[in-house]
Design an enzyme around this catalytic site. Sequence first.
Site, PDB file in Angstrom:
ATOM      1  N   TYR A   1       0.890  -1.252  -0.016  1.00  0.00           N
ATOM      2  CA  TYR A   1       0.108   0.246   0.039  1.00  0.00           C
ATOM      3  C   TYR A   1       0.767   1.252  -0.087  1.00  0.00           C
ATOM      4  O   TYR A   1       0.991   2.099  -1.071  1.00  0.00           O
ATOM      5  CB  TYR A   1      -0.949  -0.004   1.259  1.00  0.00           C
ATOM      6  CG  TYR A   1      -1.974  -0.841   1.177  1.00  0.00           C
ATOM      7  CD1 TYR A   1      -2.075  -2.038   0.276  1.00  0.00           C
ATOM      8  CD2 TYR A   1      -2.988  -0.687   2.175  1.00  0.00           C
ATOM      9  CE1 TYR A   1      -3.274  -2.723   0.289  1.00  0.00           C
ATOM     10  CE2 TYR A   1      -4.274  -1.449   2.110  1.00  0.00           C
ATOM     11  CZ  TYR A   1      -4.413  -2.461   1.052  1.00  0.00           C
ATOM     12  OH  TYR A   1      -5.594  -3.461   1.241  1.00  0.00           O
TER      13      TYR A   1
ATOM     14  N   GLU B   1      -7.371  -4.473  10.212  1.00  0.00           N
ATOM     15  CA  GLU B   1      -5.939  -4.401  10.942  1.00  0.00           C
ATOM     16  C   GLU B   1      -6.146  -3.539  12.308  1.00  0.00           C
ATOM     17  O   GLU B   1      -5.275  -3.751  13.196  1.00  0.00           O
ATOM     18  CB  GLU B   1      -5.176  -3.293  10.146  1.00  0.00           C
ATOM     19  CG  GLU B   1      -4.235  -4.061   8.988  1.00  0.00           C
ATOM     20  CD  GLU B   1      -3.450  -2.943   8.523  1.00  0.00           C
ATOM     21  OE1 GLU B   1      -2.195  -2.737   8.895  1.00  0.00           O
ATOM     22  OE2 GLU B   1      -3.784  -2.289   7.494  1.00  0.00           O
TER      23      GLU B   1
HETATM   24  C1  LIG Z   1       5.541  -1.193  11.690  1.00  0.00           C
HETATM   25  C2  LIG Z   1       5.255  -0.795  10.580  1.00  0.00           C
HETATM   26  C3  LIG Z   1       4.908  -1.573   9.834  1.00  0.00           C
HETATM   27  C4  LIG Z   1       4.267  -1.228   8.481  1.00  0.00           C
HETATM   28  N1  LIG Z   1       4.034  -2.139   7.420  1.00  0.00           N
HETATM   29  C5  LIG Z   1       3.177  -1.737   6.212  1.00  0.00           C
HETATM   30  C6  LIG Z   1       3.022  -2.485   5.291  1.00  0.00           C
HETATM   31  O1  LIG Z   1       3.134  -3.882   5.332  1.00  0.00           O
HETATM   32  N2  LIG Z   1       2.720  -2.251   4.095  1.00  0.00           N
HETATM   33  C7  LIG Z   1       2.393  -0.873   3.914  1.00  0.00           C
HETATM   34  O2  LIG Z   1       1.834  -0.644   2.791  1.00  0.00           O
HETATM   35  N3  LIG Z   1       2.774   0.116   4.691  1.00  0.00           N
HETATM   36  C8  LIG Z   1       3.266  -0.271   6.006  1.00  0.00           C
HETATM   37  N4  LIG Z   1       3.488   0.758   7.088  1.00  0.00           N
HETATM   38  C9  LIG Z   1       3.529   1.989   6.602  1.00  0.00           C
HETATM   39  C10 LIG Z   1       2.450   2.694   7.391  1.00  0.00           C
HETATM   40  O3  LIG Z   1       1.383   2.601   6.856  1.00  0.00           O
HETATM   41  C11 LIG Z   1       2.936   4.429   7.043  1.00  0.00           C
HETATM   42  O4  LIG Z   1       4.056   4.457   7.754  1.00  0.00           O
HETATM   43  C12 LIG Z   1       1.744   5.055   7.877  1.00  0.00           C
HETATM   44  O5  LIG Z   1       0.514   5.222   7.057  1.00  0.00           O
HETATM   45  C13 LIG Z   1       2.119   6.818   7.920  1.00  0.00           C
HETATM   46  O6  LIG Z   1       2.606   7.117   6.513  1.00  0.00           O
HETATM   47  P1  LIG Z   1       4.049   7.935   6.517  1.00  0.00           P
HETATM   48  O7  LIG Z   1       4.927   6.928   7.085  1.00  0.00           O
HETATM   49  O8  LIG Z   1       4.371   8.173   4.898  1.00  0.00           O
HETATM   50  O9  LIG Z   1       4.076   9.164   7.118  1.00  0.00           O
HETATM   51  P2  LIG Z   1       3.089  10.609   6.635  1.00  0.00           P
HETATM   52  O10 LIG Z   1       1.911  10.144   6.098  1.00  0.00           O
HETATM   53  O11 LIG Z   1       4.458  11.381   5.828  1.00  0.00           O
HETATM   54  O12 LIG Z   1       3.099  11.398   8.016  1.00  0.00           O
HETATM   55  C14 LIG Z   1       4.335  12.107   8.874  1.00  0.00           C
HETATM   56  C15 LIG Z   1       3.525  12.737   9.847  1.00  0.00           C
HETATM   57  O13 LIG Z   1       2.377  13.667   9.491  1.00  0.00           O
HETATM   58  C16 LIG Z   1       1.171  13.209  10.159  1.00  0.00           C
HETATM   59  N5  LIG Z   1      -0.085  13.673   9.322  1.00  0.00           N
HETATM   60  C17 LIG Z   1      -0.097  13.252   8.141  1.00  0.00           C
HETATM   61  N6  LIG Z   1      -1.262  13.561   7.690  1.00  0.00           N
HETATM   62  C18 LIG Z   1      -1.914  14.294   8.539  1.00  0.00           C
HETATM   63  C19 LIG Z   1      -3.048  14.827   8.611  1.00  0.00           C
HETATM   64  N7  LIG Z   1      -3.854  14.864   7.720  1.00  0.00           N
HETATM   65  N8  LIG Z   1      -3.604  15.370   9.918  1.00  0.00           N
HETATM   66  C20 LIG Z   1      -2.569  15.487  10.839  1.00  0.00           C
HETATM   67  N9  LIG Z   1      -1.274  14.791  11.027  1.00  0.00           N
HETATM   68  C21 LIG Z   1      -1.082  14.401   9.722  1.00  0.00           C
HETATM   69  C22 LIG Z   1       1.299  11.999  10.385  1.00  0.00           C
HETATM   70  O14 LIG Z   1       0.458  11.620  11.811  1.00  0.00           O
HETATM   71  C23 LIG Z   1       2.749  11.772  11.204  1.00  0.00           C
HETATM   72  O15 LIG Z   1       3.100  12.020  12.199  1.00  0.00           O
HETATM   73  C24 LIG Z   1       3.952   0.331   8.184  1.00  0.00           C
HETATM   74  C25 LIG Z   1       4.596   1.078   9.055  1.00  0.00           C
HETATM   75  C26 LIG Z   1       4.971   0.632  10.402  1.00  0.00           C
HETATM   76  C27 LIG Z   1       5.547   1.643  11.332  1.00  0.00           C
END
Ligand SMILES: Cc1cc2nc3c(=O)[nH]c(=O)nc-3n(C[C@H](O)[C@H](O)[C@H](O)COP(=O)(O)OP(=O)(O)OC[C@H]3O[C@@H](n4cnc5c(N)ncnc54)[C@H](O)[C@@H]3O)c2cc1C
Length: 414
Positions: A121, A237
């Site tokens: 994703y 999830e």
């Molecule tokens: C242990 C782990 C396992 C994972 N496994 C998978 C997997 O198997 N497959 C997969 O596809 N993904 C996986 N992920 C990814 C995970 O889904 C994303 O890291 C998560 O959705 C956050 O996206 P990002 O890292 O791009 O952060 P960003 O979206 O860039 O966010 C950065 C910061 O901004 C804040 N933020 C963003 N938008 C908003 C808003 N609208 N309002 C307020 N604050 C906001 C967030 O809370 C965060 O603090 C995994 C993550 C972890 C930590």
Amino acid sequence: MDLNPTPEDRAFRAETRRWLEAHVPRGELEAADERRAWHRQLYEAGHIGMGWPREYGGRGATPMQQAIVADELARINAPPYMNHLGISIVGPTIIVHGTEAQKRRYLKKILTAEELWCQLYSEPNAGSDLASLRTRAEDRGDHFVVNGQKIWTSGGAAADWGLLLARTDPAAPKHKGISCFLLDMRQPGVEARPLRQITGSAHFAEVFMTDARAEKTDVIGRLGQGWEIAQTTLSYERGGNSLARVTRYAAAFGQLVRAARALTRDGRPLLDDPRVRSRLGRIYAELEVQRYAALRVLSALEKGEQPGAASSITKLSYSEFEKRYHELAQEILGPWGQLTARPPHDFLEVDTSSGEAGTWAHAFLWSRAGTIYAGSSEIQKNVIADRVLGLPKEPRADRSASAPSPSSGGRGSG
Ligand SMILES: Cc1cc2nc3c(=O)[nH]c(=O)nc-3n(C[C@H](O)[C@H](O)[C@H](O)COP(=O)(O)OP(=O)(O)OC[C@H]3O[C@@H](n4cnc5c(N)ncnc54)[C@H](O)[C@@H]3O)c2cc1C
């Protein structure tokens, strides 16, 4: 809500406990074939995919029975089963949205872990705002050609198959142009590069797809239905396993008390310090709150209710608790809490919610993950504000053009 187990639940728990005590392997399972053998035993005993319908290899078990098995596995600190994402997310998604042929082809091998799965994703620029994903799947008549990059793919390097979200209609509004595919990870066009994280292990991979092939028969649901399907996946999830999680917290709490009894400051056990006692008491009360929150979810599931957006409350609450819990453990343990090698005393070992036995340092680092995966804490708050409390939305002018709106289902995944 009735918190008392029924006589049937009690009998089921006793039977499960007897089975586990007779079968659980002692010590860690290092080799892949040992992990597979343990998984196979669990599967044959009917402990894997318990809630799946019988015709697809499950047991049609009630939510309470599933919670009891998960809880007993946590209680005895059993090694984790394999293919977690396949069993908890991909399988249920195929059961709800897949064709009969897809069910026959994939489900059993998910349960037996003959085929391992990952979730494709997140992308470098599409995490919380998942609907901005850019990976493209182009229709080439009898198949699709996939190009793009995914990131943070748990278990990506070991996976045989991936549940993929890709854009099939770039002209459509962003939530409408996404479709969901089952992608063969063992083809030349797919490269998974492991990502080593701060704990030292490589839980994730980044996955590059270059002219990869996805079969037409491997589209899940309709073209353009990917966003809707992703929402099903995400509610799986956020919902499950809360009781087992509390059992793991309680086991870790017991370890922390043992450590506070064994470690001394100025010649006296840490546990004699009133400040340590008061902090431990407070966190224990919070732990019990988590237990009742888990029972409330379970009670709703038993009545056939779906937690839906309310599962964001559970997710936010347990993941923030876990972080506070491990911060406290670090304060109490001091330098002992920072050991990253196998500790010299067993009270300095602790299980982490990643399912790995390890050190307090490892558990502390891992505790950050829960507030990010399956939707960060900020995103959960947005979902709660919008879909649970029905609060008014921010005025449009105040929002940046790129920020996802809460109602866009700002998401999260694995
Ligand atoms: C242990 C782990 C396992 C994972 N496994 C998978 C997997 O198997 N497959 C997969 O596809 N993904 C996986 N992920 C990814 C995970 O889904 C994303 O890291 C998560 O959705 C956050 O996206 P990002 O890292 O791009 O952060 P960003 O979206 O860039 O966010 C950065 C910061 O901004 C804040 N933020 C963003 N938008 C908003 C808003 N609208 N309002 C307020 N604050 C906001 C967030 O809370 C965060 O603090 C995994 C993550 C972890 C930590």
